[in-house]
Write a protein that holds these residues in place. Sequence first.
Motif, mmCIF file in Angstrom:
data_model
loop_
_atom_site.group_PDB
_atom_site.id
_atom_site.type_symbol
_atom_site.label_atom_id
_atom_site.label_comp_id
_atom_site.label_asym_id
_atom_site.label_seq_id
_atom_site.Cartn_x
_atom_site.Cartn_y
_atom_site.Cartn_z
ATOM 1 N N UNK A 64 4.776 -5.352 6.026
ATOM 2 C CA UNK A 64 3.964 -5.529 4.657
ATOM 3 C C UNK A 64 3.796 -7.118 4.536
ATOM 4 N N UNK A 65 4.974 -7.640 4.503
ATOM 5 C CA UNK A 65 4.994 -9.073 4.469
ATOM 6 C C UNK A 65 4.278 -9.807 5.376
ATOM 7 N N UNK A 66 4.317 -9.555 6.823
ATOM 8 C CA UNK A 66 3.711 -10.127 7.968
ATOM 9 C C UNK A 66 2.074 -9.973 7.575
ATOM 10 N N UNK A 125 -0.828 -12.848 7.351
ATOM 11 C CA UNK A 125 -2.158 -12.850 8.300
ATOM 12 C C UNK A 125 -3.318 -13.047 7.311
ATOM 13 N N UNK A 126 -3.144 -12.267 6.109
ATOM 14 C CA UNK A 126 -4.332 -12.153 5.107
ATOM 15 C C UNK A 126 -4.675 -13.691 4.558
ATOM 16 N N UNK A 127 -3.341 -14.092 4.070
ATOM 17 C CA UNK A 127 -3.639 -15.679 3.558
ATOM 18 C C UNK A 127 -4.027 -16.656 4.607
ATOM 19 N N UNK A 128 -3.481 -16.477 5.935
ATOM 20 C CA UNK A 128 -3.592 -17.497 6.940
ATOM 21 C C UNK A 128 -5.145 -17.218 7.257
ATOM 22 N N UNK A 141 -5.531 -7.601 -3.381
ATOM 23 C CA UNK A 141 -5.630 -6.242 -3.344
ATOM 24 C C UNK A 141 -4.619 -5.409 -2.744
ATOM 25 N N UNK A 142 -4.323 -5.928 -1.514
ATOM 26 C CA UNK A 142 -3.244 -5.204 -0.741
ATOM 27 C C UNK A 142 -2.161 -5.371 -1.389
#
Length: 124
Positions: A83-85, A89-92, A101-102
């Motif tokens: 979940x954290x990773x 990835x979404x932020x990156x 949302x996630x």
Amino acid sequence: MKIPLIIFIGGGLGSVARYLANRWIVSQGVTVFPYGTFLVNIIGCFLIGFLVFITEKANITAVEWRLFLVTGFCGGFTTFSSFAFENIQLLTNHQLFSFILYTVGSIALGFLATYLGILLARAF
């Protein structure tokens, strides 16, 4: 059949590691706060970040190793690390809306689903 077996073995080892780590932490006598789960989640987040980066840096292209270590072991150790990773990835990738949302959806709906599960179980 080889890939599912690799993930299965890694996941089993991760689950046993989670159980042993949690049991050891609880045996230290602190029961006011869920330190076992908390620390396992933090350690799992560190491990998934380290393992993903180090396998890429070392040019370990064997998909089996990454599946064994990341999907299997880290997935069995804690799903919070995945979940954290995925959030990182979404932020990156500059997907801020998807990140929010996630994150909010997973936490809010996770709590709600847990509560609804408890309510349903109490009804029986």
